[in-house]
Write an enzyme that holds these catalytic residues in place. Structure first.
Site, mmCIF file in Angstrom:
data_model
loop_
_atom_site.group_PDB
_atom_site.id
_atom_site.type_symbol
_atom_site.label_atom_id
_atom_site.label_comp_id
_atom_site.label_asym_id
_atom_site.label_seq_id
_atom_site.Cartn_x
_atom_site.Cartn_y
_atom_site.Cartn_z
ATOM 1 N N ARG A 119 47.860 79.982 -28.257
ATOM 2 C CA ARG A 119 46.682 80.766 -28.620
ATOM 3 C C ARG A 119 46.682 81.094 -30.118
ATOM 4 O O ARG A 119 45.630 81.116 -30.754
ATOM 5 C CB ARG A 119 46.608 82.050 -27.788
ATOM 6 C CG ARG A 119 45.234 82.678 -27.810
ATOM 7 C CD ARG A 119 45.123 83.880 -26.891
ATOM 8 N NE ARG A 119 45.075 83.529 -25.490
ATOM 9 C CZ ARG A 119 44.805 84.387 -24.512
ATOM 10 N NH1 ARG A 119 44.577 85.666 -24.800
ATOM 11 N NH2 ARG A 119 44.778 84.006 -23.256
ATOM 12 N N ARG A 171 51.671 81.725 -15.319
ATOM 13 C CA ARG A 171 50.626 82.603 -14.787
ATOM 14 C C ARG A 171 49.794 81.830 -13.763
ATOM 15 O O ARG A 171 49.260 80.774 -14.077
ATOM 16 C CB ARG A 171 49.716 83.099 -15.917
ATOM 17 C CG ARG A 171 50.443 83.869 -17.028
ATOM 18 C CD ARG A 171 50.812 85.280 -16.610
ATOM 19 N NE ARG A 171 51.724 85.906 -17.551
ATOM 20 C CZ ARG A 171 51.345 86.613 -18.606
ATOM 21 N NH1 ARG A 171 50.057 86.750 -18.882
ATOM 22 N NH2 ARG A 171 52.230 87.183 -19.403
ATOM 23 N N ARG A 203 40.672 79.787 -22.951
ATOM 24 C CA ARG A 203 41.865 80.365 -23.582
ATOM 25 C C ARG A 203 43.002 80.680 -22.611
ATOM 26 O O ARG A 203 43.973 81.326 -22.994
ATOM 27 C CB ARG A 203 41.487 81.628 -24.353
ATOM 28 C CG ARG A 203 40.942 82.766 -23.510
ATOM 29 C CD ARG A 203 40.703 83.983 -24.401
ATOM 30 N NE ARG A 203 40.334 85.163 -23.634
ATOM 31 C CZ ARG A 203 40.247 86.376 -24.141
ATOM 32 N NH1 ARG A 203 40.518 86.574 -25.416
ATOM 33 N NH2 ARG A 203 39.894 87.408 -23.403
ATOM 34 N N HIS A 204 42.896 80.247 -21.361
ATOM 35 C CA HIS A 204 43.949 80.535 -20.387
ATOM 36 C C HIS A 204 44.632 79.254 -19.900
ATOM 37 O O HIS A 204 43.978 78.248 -19.665
ATOM 38 C CB HIS A 204 43.382 81.287 -19.181
ATOM 39 C CG HIS A 204 43.040 82.709 -19.476
ATOM 40 N ND1 HIS A 204 41.773 83.102 -19.829
ATOM 41 C CD2 HIS A 204 43.799 83.831 -19.489
ATOM 42 C CE1 HIS A 204 41.753 84.417 -20.034
ATOM 43 N NE2 HIS A 204 42.980 84.874 -19.854
ATOM 44 N N SER A 231 49.894 91.370 -26.863
ATOM 45 C CA SER A 231 49.949 92.677 -26.208
ATOM 46 C C SER A 231 51.335 93.254 -26.452
ATOM 47 O O SER A 231 52.332 92.530 -26.349
ATOM 48 C CB SER A 231 49.696 92.555 -24.701
ATOM 49 O OG SER A 231 48.326 92.357 -24.457
ATOM 50 N N GLU A 286 41.980 88.254 -28.343
ATOM 51 C CA GLU A 286 43.300 88.873 -28.245
ATOM 52 C C GLU A 286 44.395 87.817 -28.218
ATOM 53 O O GLU A 286 44.291 86.826 -27.501
ATOM 54 C CB GLU A 286 43.356 89.741 -26.976
ATOM 55 C CG GLU A 286 44.697 90.388 -26.708
ATOM 56 C CD GLU A 286 45.481 89.659 -25.631
ATOM 57 O OE1 GLU A 286 46.697 89.492 -25.832
ATOM 58 O OE2 GLU A 286 44.889 89.253 -24.619
ATOM 59 N N GLU A 307 46.967 82.775 -12.310
ATOM 60 C CA GLU A 307 45.558 83.152 -12.215
ATOM 61 C C GLU A 307 44.658 81.914 -12.201
ATOM 62 O O GLU A 307 44.924 80.939 -12.888
ATOM 63 C CB GLU A 307 45.118 84.033 -13.405
ATOM 64 C CG GLU A 307 45.871 85.343 -13.512
ATOM 65 C CD GLU A 307 46.758 85.362 -14.750
ATOM 66 O OE1 GLU A 307 47.278 84.283 -15.093
ATOM 67 O OE2 GLU A 307 46.940 86.434 -15.336
#
Length: 536
Positions: A510, A308, A316-317, A462, A459, A310
């Site tokens: 996570r 990812r 948490r990323h 998903s 979270e 981002e």
């Protein structure tokens, strides 16, 4: 200025120093001490006139190049116990701590796989010479050593090692020397915030190793008991994930990480040139695991890297993490997917609690946490029910929008108070906040047959039922601004008959972070990759 005045001035300056500056001075002092020790080490030479010289020293490189199979038997440190009293054992490990007691006695604590044993050298005729003791005390900490000796059982409990026996050393060889000055000390890296704060209150300054320093010298940092526990816990989660799914009729697949276009849509991808063709690293195995279902694989899972791009500077990323992905045919309802999530994670949590007590205790000692609360049958709430709970608590959010980090945590708190669980499923999410391949609800197209799963208010999963009708898939992709040409092979896979199906994805790091209530995902990534780190 008198010496008394000078001393007073120095004390005043010291008091003005910040905690950070005091810690820096302490590190400098330790480096100077280590440098002095290094000088002493370099001065130590084996005394060839010592009749016991063959019982200690550095093993030549030539002897470590797979020269021969000697038939020696090494005993694991964790296997050392009172039943081995008076027996001769050979162990290999790191010299975690070395302490001289005069010139005729020394203690060496040896560590292996998180277990430690105290080894004692006492000068005695025909057994241990003063030169051998001197050699032992000259070793640099974290060096790898072979120690042979006799097991003894002391009359009092041993507080400085895990094993409640001692090795009376007869032979000591250095397999590989560590640098005399280490960038971080293992005992500093293993220290809890509770210990540091307690020491500060008592007027003592202990070294605090910050996160960047830990990650810069990760090979040392992961030697701490807590980190040894974290990554064994991580593997256990992966193992139970695999075993449970196999028992439910799933099998593992491996999908490509080099793809044309983007797997999720959007711009947060790592782009690259693939032999003259634009390509990117896969944001998930989503498209290919669905194609596997179209290929009659029925039930599949994958454990592999996810990328990812981002610029998410959060706790948490990560830019690269390990994805645990599942895809399966649906007979009637997407609740079948949630049933798998329910049983899978209850099984994982149960297994961690039942079989990983040592690892959890090691983590808890440095990073104290409360045991995760979860139900035997996992709670399920609709998104609308979640919104209503927030509203009743005075938190207004867009009923067709997504939850942000703050509202996720608030809802987690409300769920814990009302239902007594920190693990729950929230489903029927607004369609507008889900990927293009998500199936809308049959009774209200503002919502979707999708779900998220939460641990401790954050979270972790998903999932959803997927769109399996190609014409509808094209429509959904276009409505989300995706160039259909870039996913044409994916859409074509549905033109030859595709069963209703669904699945989910979860980040391994996570799961471990939240199960152990750690404050940063970088603690559960062996060598983390984030927007500012691509080494070591």
């Amino acid at each position: 200025m008198s010496s008394e005045e000078a001393s007073h001035t120095e004390n005043a300056e010291e008091k003005k120093l910040s905690k950070k500056e005091l810690a820096k001075l302490e590190r400098q002092r330790k480096r100077q001490e280590a440098a002095a020790a290094a000088s002493a080490i370099s001065a130590v030479k084996i005394d060839e006139d010592d009749p016991l010289a063959a019982n200690y020293g550095e093993i030549p490189l030539n002897d470590l190049q797979s020269k021969e199979i000697s038939g020696k038997k090494w005993t694991k440190v964790e296997q050392l116990n009172s039943e081995l009293k008076d027996q001769v054992v050979l162990v290999r490990g790191r010299a975690q701590a070395i302490r001289a007691v005069g010139k005729k006695m020394a203690f060496v604590v040896v560590r292996k796989r998180g277990f430690t044993v105290q080894c004692v050298l006492t000068v005695a005729p025909d057994l241990v010479s003063p030169q051998m003791v001197k050699f032992a005390t000259s070793l640099s900490r974290e060096s790898i050593v072979d120690i042979e000796g006799v097991i003894s059982v002391p009359g009092q409990a041993i507080t400085g090692a895990s094993q409640q026996v001692e090795i009376q050393v007869r032979k000591l060889y250095c397999v590989n020397k560590a640098a005399p000055t280490l960038p971080i000390m293992i005992e500093d890296a293993a220290r809890s915030e509770v210990e540091i704060e307690k020491a500060l209150q008592a007027g003592e300054q202990l070294v605090r190793v910050n996160q960047d320093t830990r990650l810069n010298f990760r090979v040392l940092d992961i030697r701490t008991p807590a980190n040894q526990g974290i990554f064994r816990i991580q593997y256990h989660v992966e193992k139970i994930f695999r075993q449970f799914l196999e028992s439910e009729g799933f099998f593992g697949i491996h999908t490509p990480k080099l793809i044309a276009g983007s797997s999720e849509g959007g711009s947060a991808v790592f782009r690259l040139d693939y032999k003259g063709t634009p390509a990117c690293l896969a944001q998930s195995p989503q498209l290919h695991k669905q194609m596997s279902i179209c290929g009659d694989f029925n039930r599949v899972f994958e454990i592999g890297p996810v990328f990812r791009a981002e610029d998410s500077f959060t706790h948490r990323h990560l830019c690269e993490f390990t994805g645990l992905d599942v895809e399966m045919e649906i007979e009637e309802h997407y609740s079948e997917v949630m049933d798998i999530v329910d049983r899978l994670f209850v099984t994982i949590f149960d297994s961690l609690n039942e079989t990983c007590s040592k690892e959890l205790a090691a983590i808890n000692k440095q990073y104290p946490f409360d045991k995760l609360k979860y139900l035997r049958k996992t709670l399920r709430l609709t998104f609308e029910e979640g919104v209503q709970m927030l509203k009743e608590a005075g938190v207004e959010i867009d009923p067709l929008g997504d939850l942000n980090t703050e509202t996720e945590r608030k809802l987690g708190q409300l769920v814990l108070e009302k239902y007594g669980t920190e693990f729950y499923i929230l489903h029927r999410y607004p369609l507008a906040v889900r990927p293009f391949y998500t199936m809308p609800c049959h009774d209200n197209t503002n919502y979707s047959n999708s779900f998220d799963v939460f641990i401790r208010g954050e979270e972790i999963i998903s999932g959803a039922q997927r769109v399996h009708v190609p014409e509808f898939l094209v429509e959904r992709a276009q409505s989300c601004g995706i160039d259909v040409k870039t996913i044409s092979t994916y859409i074509d896979a549905f033109r030859y008959g595709a069963p209703p199906h669904g699945g989910f994805g979860v980040g391994l790091e996570r799961v471990v972070m939240l199960f152990c209530a750690l404050n940063n995902i970088r603690k559960t990534s062996l060598f983390p990759r984030d927007p500012q780190r691509i080494a070591p």
